[in-house]
Design a protein around this motif. Sequence first.
Motif, PDB file in Angstrom:
ATOM      1  N   ILE A   1       0.843  -1.197   0.000  1.00  0.00           N
ATOM      2  CA  ILE A   1       0.000   0.000   0.000  1.00  0.00           C
ATOM      3  C   ILE A   1       0.876   1.243   0.000  1.00  0.00           C
ATOM      4  CG2 ILE A   1      -1.846   1.224   1.186  1.00  0.00           C
ATOM      5  CD1 ILE A   1      -2.683  -1.411   2.450  1.00  0.00           C
ATOM      6  N   GLN A   2       1.943   1.229   0.779  1.00  0.00           N
ATOM      7  CA  GLN A   2       2.867   2.356   0.811  1.00  0.00           C
ATOM      8  C   GLN A   2       3.528   2.567  -0.552  1.00  0.00           C
ATOM      9  OE1 GLN A   2       5.351   0.990   4.034  1.00  0.00           O
ATOM     10  NE2 GLN A   2       4.331   2.314   5.545  1.00  0.00           N
ATOM     11  N   ASN A   3       3.900   1.467  -1.196  1.00  0.00           N
ATOM     12  CA  ASN A   3       4.495   1.572  -2.532  1.00  0.00           C
ATOM     13  C   ASN A   3       3.526   2.213  -3.518  1.00  0.00           C
ATOM     14  OD1 ASN A   3       6.853   0.393  -1.664  1.00  0.00           O
ATOM     15  ND2 ASN A   3       6.322  -1.660  -2.400  1.00  0.00           N
ATOM     16  N   TYR A   4       2.245   1.847  -3.394  1.00  0.00           N
ATOM     17  CA  TYR A   4       1.214   2.404  -4.265  1.00  0.00           C
ATOM     18  C   TYR A   4       1.076   3.906  -4.035  1.00  0.00           C
ATOM     19  CZ  TYR A   4      -3.492   3.238  -6.164  1.00  0.00           C
ATOM     20  OH  TYR A   4      -4.566   3.736  -6.853  1.00  0.00           O
ATOM     21  N   VAL A   5       1.017   4.314  -2.796  1.00  0.00           N
ATOM     22  CA  VAL A   5       0.887   5.737  -2.459  1.00  0.00           C
ATOM     23  C   VAL A   5       2.119   6.498  -2.943  1.00  0.00           C
ATOM     24  CG1 VAL A   5       0.753   7.404  -0.571  1.00  0.00           C
ATOM     25  CG2 VAL A   5      -0.630   5.315  -0.497  1.00  0.00           C
TER      26      VAL A   5
ATOM     27  N   MET B   1       1.905  10.075   3.903  1.00  0.00           N
ATOM     28  CA  MET B   1       1.917   8.619   3.731  1.00  0.00           C
ATOM     29  C   MET B   1       1.007   7.945   4.752  1.00  0.00           C
ATOM     30  SD  MET B   1       2.978   5.882   2.186  1.00  0.00           S
ATOM     31  CE  MET B   1       4.491   6.192   1.256  1.00  0.00           C
ATOM     32  N   ASP B   2       1.147   8.311   6.011  1.00  0.00           N
ATOM     33  CA  ASP B   2       0.334   7.694   7.067  1.00  0.00           C
ATOM     34  C   ASP B   2      -1.154   7.942   6.831  1.00  0.00           C
ATOM     35  OD1 ASP B   2       2.676   6.879   8.223  1.00  0.00           O
ATOM     36  OD2 ASP B   2       2.726   8.484   9.725  1.00  0.00           O
ATOM     37  N   SER B   3      -1.497   9.167   6.447  1.00  0.00           N
ATOM     38  CA  SER B   3      -2.896   9.512   6.209  1.00  0.00           C
ATOM     39  C   SER B   3      -3.457   8.740   5.025  1.00  0.00           C
ATOM     40  CB  SER B   3      -3.020  11.019   5.959  1.00  0.00           C
ATOM     41  OG  SER B   3      -4.345  11.366   5.622  1.00  0.00           O
ATOM     42  N   ALA B   4      -2.685   8.642   3.949  1.00  0.00           N
ATOM     43  CA  ALA B   4      -3.157   7.949   2.744  1.00  0.00           C
ATOM     44  C   ALA B   4      -3.331   6.453   2.995  1.00  0.00           C
ATOM     45  CB  ALA B   4      -2.182   8.185   1.597  1.00  0.00           C
ATOM     46  N   VAL B   5      -2.362   5.843   3.662  1.00  0.00           N
ATOM     47  CA  VAL B   5      -2.446   4.406   3.950  1.00  0.00           C
ATOM     48  C   VAL B   5      -3.636   4.105   4.856  1.00  0.00           C
ATOM     49  CG1 VAL B   5      -1.298   2.471   5.108  1.00  0.00           C
ATOM     50  CG2 VAL B   5       0.010   3.971   3.578  1.00  0.00           C
ATOM     51  N   ALA B   6      -3.843   4.918   5.879  1.00  0.00           N
ATOM     52  CA  ALA B   6      -4.979   4.730   6.787  1.00  0.00           C
ATOM     53  C   ALA B   6      -6.298   4.866   6.039  1.00  0.00           C
ATOM     54  CB  ALA B   6      -4.907   5.744   7.927  1.00  0.00           C
ATOM     55  N   PHE B   7      -6.374   5.833   5.142  1.00  0.00           N
ATOM     56  CA  PHE B   7      -7.594   6.051   4.361  1.00  0.00           C
ATOM     57  C   PHE B   7      -7.890   4.852   3.467  1.00  0.00           C
ATOM     58  CE2 PHE B   7      -9.550   7.561   0.381  1.00  0.00           C
ATOM     59  CZ  PHE B   7     -10.734   8.104   0.876  1.00  0.00           C
ATOM     60  N   LEU B   8      -6.874   4.344   2.788  1.00  0.00           N
ATOM     61  CA  LEU B   8      -7.079   3.205   1.883  1.00  0.00           C
ATOM     62  C   LEU B   8      -7.462   1.943   2.659  1.00  0.00           C
ATOM     63  CD1 LEU B   8      -4.132   3.757  -0.619  1.00  0.00           C
ATOM     64  CD2 LEU B   8      -6.569   4.022  -1.096  1.00  0.00           C
ATOM     65  N   LYS B   9      -6.833   1.727   3.811  1.00  0.00           N
ATOM     66  CA  LYS B   9      -7.177   0.560   4.624  1.00  0.00           C
ATOM     67  C   LYS B   9      -8.608   0.660   5.151  1.00  0.00           C
ATOM     68  CE  LYS B   9      -2.656  -0.992   6.316  1.00  0.00           C
ATOM     69  NZ  LYS B   9      -1.833  -1.244   7.531  1.00  0.00           N
ATOM     70  N   LYS B  10      -8.978   1.851   5.593  1.00  0.00           N
ATOM     71  CA  LYS B  10     -10.328   2.053   6.123  1.00  0.00           C
ATOM     72  C   LYS B  10     -11.384   1.694   5.086  1.00  0.00           C
ATOM     73  CE  LYS B  10     -13.422   5.670   7.869  1.00  0.00           C
ATOM     74  NZ  LYS B  10     -13.532   7.112   8.218  1.00  0.00           N
ATOM     75  N   HIS B  11     -11.099   2.010   3.841  1.00  0.00           N
ATOM     76  CA  HIS B  11     -12.056   1.749   2.761  1.00  0.00           C
ATOM     77  C   HIS B  11     -11.716   0.482   1.980  1.00  0.00           C
ATOM     78  CE1 HIS B  11     -14.209   5.558   3.273  1.00  0.00           C
ATOM     79  NE2 HIS B  11     -13.030   6.093   3.516  1.00  0.00           N
ATOM     80  N   GLN B  12     -10.876  -0.364   2.589  1.00  0.00           N
ATOM     81  CA  GLN B  12     -10.561  -1.686   2.049  1.00  0.00           C
ATOM     82  C   GLN B  12     -10.010  -1.650   0.624  1.00  0.00           C
ATOM     83  OE1 GLN B  12     -14.347  -3.807   2.859  1.00  0.00           O
ATOM     84  NE2 GLN B  12     -13.257  -4.791   4.554  1.00  0.00           N
ATOM     85  N   LEU B  13      -9.260  -0.599   0.331  1.00  0.00           N
ATOM     86  CA  LEU B  13      -8.576  -0.471  -0.962  1.00  0.00           C
ATOM     87  C   LEU B  13      -9.529  -0.462  -2.158  1.00  0.00           C
ATOM     88  CD1 LEU B  13      -5.578  -2.954  -0.416  1.00  0.00           C
ATOM     89  CD2 LEU B  13      -5.644  -0.504   0.041  1.00  0.00           C
ATOM     90  N   ASP B  14     -10.784  -0.127  -1.949  1.00  0.00           N
ATOM     91  CA  ASP B  14     -11.725  -0.188  -3.068  1.00  0.00           C
ATOM     92  C   ASP B  14     -11.437   0.922  -4.078  1.00  0.00           C
ATOM     93  OD1 ASP B  14     -12.943   2.192  -2.227  1.00  0.00           O
ATOM     94  OD2 ASP B  14     -14.537   1.164  -1.152  1.00  0.00           O
TER      95      ASP B  14
ATOM     96  N   THR C   1     -13.242   3.226  -5.329  1.00  0.00           N
ATOM     97  CA  THR C   1     -13.753   4.557  -5.003  1.00  0.00           C
ATOM     98  C   THR C   1     -12.755   5.333  -4.151  1.00  0.00           C
ATOM     99  OG1 THR C   1     -16.030   3.731  -5.086  1.00  0.00           O
ATOM    100  CG2 THR C   1     -15.655   5.828  -3.968  1.00  0.00           C
ATOM    101  N   ALA C   2     -12.164   4.665  -3.185  1.00  0.00           N
ATOM    102  CA  ALA C   2     -11.170   5.310  -2.320  1.00  0.00           C
ATOM    103  C   ALA C   2      -9.916   5.662  -3.108  1.00  0.00           C
ATOM    104  CB  ALA C   2     -10.828   4.395  -1.156  1.00  0.00           C
ATOM    105  N   ARG C   3      -9.482   4.752  -3.960  1.00  0.00           N
ATOM    106  CA  ARG C   3      -8.295   5.016  -4.768  1.00  0.00           C
ATOM    107  C   ARG C   3      -8.543   6.194  -5.708  1.00  0.00           C
ATOM    108  NH1 ARG C   3      -6.444  -0.627  -7.276  1.00  0.00           N
ATOM    109  NH2 ARG C   3      -8.280  -1.621  -6.389  1.00  0.00           N
ATOM    110  N   ALA C   4      -9.731   6.221  -6.317  1.00  0.00           N
ATOM    111  CA  ALA C   4     -10.071   7.317  -7.230  1.00  0.00           C
ATOM    112  C   ALA C   4     -10.099   8.651  -6.494  1.00  0.00           C
ATOM    113  CB  ALA C   4     -11.423   7.043  -7.886  1.00  0.00           C
ATOM    114  N   ALA C   5     -10.587   8.635  -5.258  1.00  0.00           N
ATOM    115  CA  ALA C   5     -10.655   9.869  -4.461  1.00  0.00           C
ATOM    116  C   ALA C   5      -9.257  10.406  -4.178  1.00  0.00           C
ATOM    117  CB  ALA C   5     -11.404   9.611  -3.164  1.00  0.00           C
ATOM    118  N   MET C   6      -8.314   9.507  -3.900  1.00  0.00           N
ATOM    119  CA  MET C   6      -6.949   9.932  -3.618  1.00  0.00           C
ATOM    120  C   MET C   6      -6.279  10.513  -4.859  1.00  0.00           C
ATOM    121  SD  MET C   6      -5.020   7.486  -0.964  1.00  0.00           S
ATOM    122  CE  MET C   6      -3.688   8.620  -1.243  1.00  0.00           C
TER     123      MET C   6
END
Length: 306
Positions: A39-43, A60-73, A75-80
């Motif tokens: 996930i960190q590599n992706y961010v 990095m911490d904020s982005a990883v937490a956000f993606l985990k919270k939304h289960q990497l779906d 929609t979350a990736r698109a929002a980032m």
Amino acid sequence: MKRFCVFMLMVLFVACSKDVHFITGNEPPNPNQVPTVLIQNYVNRMFIDLIGREPVDAEMDSAVAFLKKHQLDSTARAAMILKLQTDTAWLEGDTSYKHAYYQRFYDMAKARVLEGESDAEIRQWISQFERTLLIDSLNGDTVPPGNYISSGRAALEIEKLENVLKIKNAYMQGTLQIDEVFQRLCNNYVYDQINMNTFNFIRATFDNLFYRFPTESEFNAAWDMVENNKSVVLFGMNGQNRGDCLRILTSSREFYEGMIRWAYLSLLARFPTTEEVAILLQEFYYDHDFQKVQRKIMLTDEYANF
């Protein structure tokens, strides 16, 4: 007889039933089982590709937490991705994510077409042409010896170079479309110095924009248009000068196919398949939204590498 009929119905039912097979090991991956490092590599990759730098620890911490919270779906990736492209909140060092994104796009576009010429170098060319104007005004009708560019041409070259410097802000503000961006990048003194004479100009524009050289008939039509100012047809459109030639090239479907190829090369280090180009071209040819093209590529599992 009754028992026989019942028996035959049972046989018929069994014969017509489809066998059901359960395939094991085919369950979708659990997002919670994706290692944090992936996930960190992706961010990290997302930040570098879109704004040209790695995220700081807090990002990095904020982005990883956000993606985990939304289960990497998706929609979350698109929002980032959208945030990095469009967020206007103040950001130390970058002004904003949006500002950093369009600076990155501008730099990448210049690398593609102008061999990475810096704005400082472009301004030096402008200064040289401004000196020509000054000399011309001081000398009146007397033309200095040696290599001399007329004041009329100098003024035109200044305008075209200044238009290059204005690309980032104009494109960011939506007053310049993607086709106009590349018209400006291919129509200035720096581009002419890289690709001297009409022969090289025509071949370079096709290669830069389409990733191929022109056919003989395409070259001849472009030559008559650029070199001889003749009214000819290229890609079904009429033109009779250099500006018309660039307008025709950047209005063609192949220009938008070339932009898709550039996006794939930039983000996945490979050319897209014919099918991948066709899918993205359905919308891109009409909406000219290059940012959407990037988002669609970056949403793929190939890019995320999860």
